[in-house]
Design a protein around this motif. Structure first.
Motif, PDB file in Angstrom:
ATOM      1  N   ALA A  38      29.196  38.012  42.128  1.00 58.03           N
ATOM      2  CA  ALA A  38      29.947  37.030  41.054  1.00 58.03           C
ATOM      3  C   ALA A  38      31.511  37.282  41.404  1.00 58.03           C
ATOM      4  CB  ALA A  38      29.490  37.549  39.553  1.00 58.03           C
ATOM      5  N   VAL A  39      32.189  36.095  41.572  1.00 52.76           N
ATOM      6  CA  VAL A  39      33.201  36.316  41.928  1.00 52.76           C
ATOM      7  C   VAL A  39      34.188  35.441  40.691  1.00 52.76           C
ATOM      8  CG1 VAL A  39      33.294  36.610  44.251  1.00 52.76           C
ATOM      9  CG2 VAL A  39      33.154  34.211  43.401  1.00 52.76           C
ATOM     10  N   THR A  40      35.394  35.785  40.496  1.00 53.86           N
ATOM     11  CA  THR A  40      36.181  35.097  39.442  1.00 53.86           C
ATOM     12  C   THR A  40      37.470  34.774  39.769  1.00 53.86           C
ATOM     13  OG1 THR A  40      37.129  37.141  38.494  1.00 53.86           O
ATOM     14  CG2 THR A  40      34.971  36.260  37.490  1.00 53.86           C
ATOM     15  N   PRO A  41      38.306  33.695  39.453  1.00 57.37           N
ATOM     16  CA  PRO A  41      39.422  33.526  39.982  1.00 57.37           C
ATOM     17  C   PRO A  41      40.710  34.748  39.758  1.00 57.37           C
ATOM     18  CG  PRO A  41      38.728  31.632  38.929  1.00 57.37           C
ATOM     19  CD  PRO A  41      37.975  32.707  38.780  1.00 57.37           C
ATOM     20  N   ALA A  42      40.402  35.378  38.511  1.00 59.64           N
ATOM     21  CA  ALA A  42      41.405  36.528  38.117  1.00 59.64           C
ATOM     22  C   ALA A  42      41.541  37.688  39.265  1.00 59.64           C
ATOM     23  CB  ALA A  42      40.822  37.126  36.852  1.00 59.64           C
ATOM     24  N   GLN A  43      40.381  37.791  40.027  1.00 57.63           N
ATOM     25  CA  GLN A  43      40.443  39.184  40.796  1.00 57.63           C
ATOM     26  C   GLN A  43      41.541  38.815  42.052  1.00 57.63           C
ATOM     27  OE1 GLN A  43      36.096  38.781  41.681  1.00 57.63           O
ATOM     28  NE2 GLN A  43      36.357  38.623  43.801  1.00 57.63           N
ATOM     29  N   TYR A  44      41.839  37.533  42.444  1.00 56.56           N
ATOM     30  CA  TYR A  44      42.591  37.368  43.306  1.00 56.56           C
ATOM     31  C   TYR A  44      43.992  37.208  42.876  1.00 56.56           C
ATOM     32  CZ  TYR A  44      38.285  35.662  45.034  1.00 56.56           C
ATOM     33  OH  TYR A  44      36.812  35.750  45.800  1.00 56.56           O
ATOM     34  N   LYS A  45      44.284  37.340  41.672  1.00 56.88           N
ATOM     35  CA  LYS A  45      45.810  37.145  41.274  1.00 56.88           C
ATOM     36  C   LYS A  45      46.727  38.351  41.494  1.00 56.88           C
ATOM     37  CE  LYS A  45      44.749  33.940  37.725  1.00 56.88           C
ATOM     38  NZ  LYS A  45      45.155  33.518  36.253  1.00 56.88           N
ATOM     39  N   ASN A  46      46.410  39.482  41.662  1.00 58.46           N
ATOM     40  CA  ASN A  46      47.109  40.664  42.288  1.00 58.46           C
ATOM     41  C   ASN A  46      47.433  40.488  43.913  1.00 58.46           C
ATOM     42  OD1 ASN A  46      47.117  41.967  39.875  1.00 58.46           O
ATOM     43  ND2 ASN A  46      45.473  43.091  40.181  1.00 58.46           N
ATOM     44  N   GLU A  47      46.495  40.009  44.568  1.00 60.81           N
ATOM     45  CA  GLU A  47      46.643  39.689  46.180  1.00 60.81           C
ATOM     46  C   GLU A  47      47.573  38.636  46.522  1.00 60.81           C
ATOM     47  OE1 GLU A  47      44.028  39.810  50.217  1.00 60.81           O
ATOM     48  OE2 GLU A  47      43.088  39.876  48.327  1.00 60.81           O
ATOM     49  N   TYR A  48      47.366  37.536  45.462  1.00 60.81           N
ATOM     50  CA  TYR A  48      48.179  36.206  45.647  1.00 60.81           C
ATOM     51  C   TYR A  48      48.675  35.940  44.419  1.00 60.81           C
ATOM     52  CZ  TYR A  48      44.934  36.043  49.590  1.00 60.81           C
ATOM     53  OH  TYR A  48      44.056  36.164  50.559  1.00 60.81           O
ATOM     54  N   PRO A  49      50.127  36.467  44.154  1.00 54.03           N
ATOM     55  CA  PRO A  49      50.793  36.410  42.809  1.00 54.03           C
ATOM     56  C   PRO A  49      51.172  34.830  42.277  1.00 54.03           C
ATOM     57  CG  PRO A  49      52.059  37.678  44.529  1.00 54.03           C
ATOM     58  CD  PRO A  49      50.761  37.565  45.179  1.00 54.03           C
ATOM     59  N   TYR A  50      51.404  34.096  43.579  1.00 56.13           N
ATOM     60  CA  TYR A  50      51.600  32.690  43.315  1.00 56.13           C
ATOM     61  C   TYR A  50      50.514  32.024  42.454  1.00 56.13           C
ATOM     62  CZ  TYR A  50      48.813  31.836  47.471  1.00 56.13           C
ATOM     63  OH  TYR A  50      47.726  31.820  48.418  1.00 56.13           O
ATOM     64  N   LEU A  51      49.233  32.530  42.387  1.00 55.54           N
ATOM     65  CA  LEU A  51      48.221  31.975  41.386  1.00 55.54           C
ATOM     66  C   LEU A  51      48.466  31.967  39.948  1.00 55.54           C
ATOM     67  CD1 LEU A  51      44.933  33.367  43.234  1.00 55.54           C
ATOM     68  CD2 LEU A  51      45.912  31.173  43.567  1.00 55.54           C
ATOM     69  N   ARG A  52      49.423  32.824  39.727  1.00 53.92           N
ATOM     70  CA  ARG A  52      49.752  33.056  38.422  1.00 53.92           C
ATOM     71  C   ARG A  52      50.503  31.759  37.775  1.00 53.92           C
ATOM     72  NH1 ARG A  52      48.533  38.371  37.024  1.00 53.92           N
ATOM     73  NH2 ARG A  52      48.603  39.705  38.488  1.00 53.92           N
ATOM     74  N   GLU A  53      51.055  31.087  38.669  1.00 55.58           N
ATOM     75  CA  GLU A  53      51.789  29.800  38.213  1.00 55.58           C
ATOM     76  C   GLU A  53      51.012  28.719  37.826  1.00 55.58           C
ATOM     77  OE1 GLU A  53      55.068  28.609  41.316  1.00 55.58           O
ATOM     78  OE2 GLU A  53      55.178  30.806  41.984  1.00 55.58           O
ATOM     79  N   ALA A  54      49.813  28.886  38.355  1.00 53.48           N
ATOM     80  CA  ALA A  54      48.752  27.627  38.224  1.00 53.48           C
ATOM     81  C   ALA A  54      48.072  27.764  36.850  1.00 53.48           C
ATOM     82  CB  ALA A  54      47.824  27.518  39.398  1.00 53.48           C
ATOM     83  N   ASP A  55      47.739  26.791  36.231  1.00 52.98           N
ATOM     84  CA  ASP A  55      47.008  26.770  35.183  1.00 52.98           C
ATOM     85  C   ASP A  55      45.553  27.752  35.224  1.00 52.98           C
ATOM     86  OD1 ASP A  55      45.962  26.310  32.376  1.00 52.98           O
ATOM     87  OD2 ASP A  55      45.339  24.084  32.905  1.00 52.98           O
ATOM     88  N   SER A  56      45.521  28.441  34.189  1.00 55.48           N
ATOM     89  CA  SER A  56      44.230  29.490  34.697  1.00 55.48           C
ATOM     90  C   SER A  56      42.975  28.739  34.048  1.00 55.48           C
ATOM     91  CB  SER A  56      44.272  30.722  33.450  1.00 55.48           C
ATOM     92  OG  SER A  56      44.310  30.193  32.033  1.00 55.48           O
ATOM     93  N   LEU A  57      42.950  27.760  33.223  1.00 50.67           N
ATOM     94  CA  LEU A  57      41.790  26.922  32.926  1.00 50.67           C
ATOM     95  C   LEU A  57      41.410  25.964  34.356  1.00 50.67           C
ATOM     96  CD1 LEU A  57      42.379  25.888  29.433  1.00 50.67           C
ATOM     97  CD2 LEU A  57      40.785  27.472  30.283  1.00 50.67           C
ATOM     98  N   ALA A  58      42.541  25.571  35.007  1.00 47.97           N
ATOM     99  CA  ALA A  58      42.226  24.697  36.206  1.00 47.97           C
ATOM    100  C   ALA A  58      41.596  25.430  37.340  1.00 47.97           C
ATOM    101  CB  ALA A  58      43.571  24.248  36.623  1.00 47.97           C
ATOM    102  N   LEU A  59      41.988  26.750  37.328  1.00 47.40           N
ATOM    103  CA  LEU A  59      41.325  27.790  38.205  1.00 47.40           C
ATOM    104  C   LEU A  59      39.811  28.160  37.875  1.00 47.40           C
ATOM    105  CD1 LEU A  59      44.189  30.099  39.188  1.00 47.40           C
ATOM    106  CD2 LEU A  59      43.485  28.126  40.319  1.00 47.40           C
ATOM    107  N   ALA A  60      39.413  28.292  36.481  1.00 42.78           N
ATOM    108  CA  ALA A  60      38.204  28.689  35.903  1.00 42.78           C
ATOM    109  C   ALA A  60      37.448  27.454  36.099  1.00 42.78           C
ATOM    110  CB  ALA A  60      38.488  28.909  34.264  1.00 42.78           C
ATOM    111  N   ASN A  61      37.911  26.270  36.063  1.00 43.42           N
ATOM    112  CA  ASN A  61      37.062  24.728  36.278  1.00 43.42           C
ATOM    113  C   ASN A  61      36.679  25.019  37.741  1.00 43.42           C
ATOM    114  OD1 ASN A  61      36.660  23.501  33.951  1.00 43.42           O
ATOM    115  ND2 ASN A  61      38.806  23.117  33.799  1.00 43.42           N
ATOM    116  N   VAL A  62      37.577  25.542  38.752  1.00 42.77           N
ATOM    117  CA  VAL A  62      37.122  25.669  39.999  1.00 42.77           C
ATOM    118  C   VAL A  62      36.033  26.609  40.440  1.00 42.77           C
ATOM    119  CG1 VAL A  62      37.842  26.588  42.578  1.00 42.77           C
ATOM    120  CG2 VAL A  62      39.478  25.044  41.116  1.00 42.77           C
ATOM    121  N   GLN A  63      36.036  27.465  39.589  1.00 44.60           N
ATOM    122  CA  GLN A  63      34.742  28.760  39.716  1.00 44.60           C
ATOM    123  C   GLN A  63      33.673  28.000  38.995  1.00 44.60           C
ATOM    124  OE1 GLN A  63      35.223  31.941  36.951  1.00 44.60           O
ATOM    125  NE2 GLN A  63      33.317  32.656  37.506  1.00 44.60           N
TER     126      GLN A  63
END
Length: 188
Positions: A50-75
């Motif tokens: 099981a993977v989630t978008p939140a686990q990549y935000k520390n390694e790729y800080p630019y992911l914090r700029e994007a809307d979190s619900l858009a990333l959740a919909n990708v999941q």
């Protein structure tokens, strides 16, 4: 309850266009990272992790700029792709999910409405989270009883932007009624 989508032409500012491009890129990046981790996890353990978008935000800080619900919909889209690939009834010929290319992928992202984060304002703007008010041509107004559920921002190959709003409404408002003479009337 029923759903209806209305697609509007959007006219974003230069800053909003940059933010749309960043969000498109972040969604593609998260999809590819999650797919890669699922494949690697299967190779090592024999099960898809099981993977989630939140686990990549520390390694790729630019992911914090994007809307979190858009990333959740990708999941959710990746989970649906895996469900379709391994479905026992093969009514659709869906193969294993593929990585998204920056050159050939569809540029779109979907965000959900949470307590008014997505709204039509003054019949001129569509409000989106982390973007703000985007100027749009509102050619069709939804009824007052319709509730906006989500918005999908897309960019066509010619560079034009569109925002598609998904509305939920009570299906009893638009039902067909058969009277005694068997003539069909539309109730408003």
């Amino acid at each position: 309850m029923a759903n209806k989508a209305i697609k509007y032409r959007a006219y974003p500012t230069a800053e909003q266009s940059i933010m749309f491009a960043k969000t498109f890129g972040c969604c593609r990046k998260v999809y590819n990272l999650m797919l890669s981790d699922k494949i690697e996890g299967y190779r090592t353990t024999g099960k898809f992790p099981a993977v989630t978008p939140a686990q990549y935000k520390n390694e790729y800080p630019y992911l914090r700029e994007a809307d979190s619900l858009a990333l959740a919909n990708v999941q959710m889209n990746l989970q649906a792709a895996f469900r379709n690939a391994f479905r026992k009834s093969r009514d659709k010929n869906n193969g294993f999910p593929k990585f998204k290319s920056s050159k050939h992928s569809h540029k779109a992202h979907t965000t959900n409405n949470q307590k008014g984060t997505v709204a039509i304002i003054d019949d001129k703007y569509i409000k989106l989270p982390k973007i703000g008010k985007v100027k749009a041509f509102i050619h069709r107004n939804p009824d007052d009883s319709w509730v906006i559920k989500s918005a999908t921002v897309s960019q066509e190959s010619d560079g034009k932007y569109y925002i598609s709003g998904l509305f939920e409404f009570d299906n009893a408002e638009n039902t067909y009624v058969v009277d005694k003479t068997n003539a069909i009337r539309l109730r408003f």
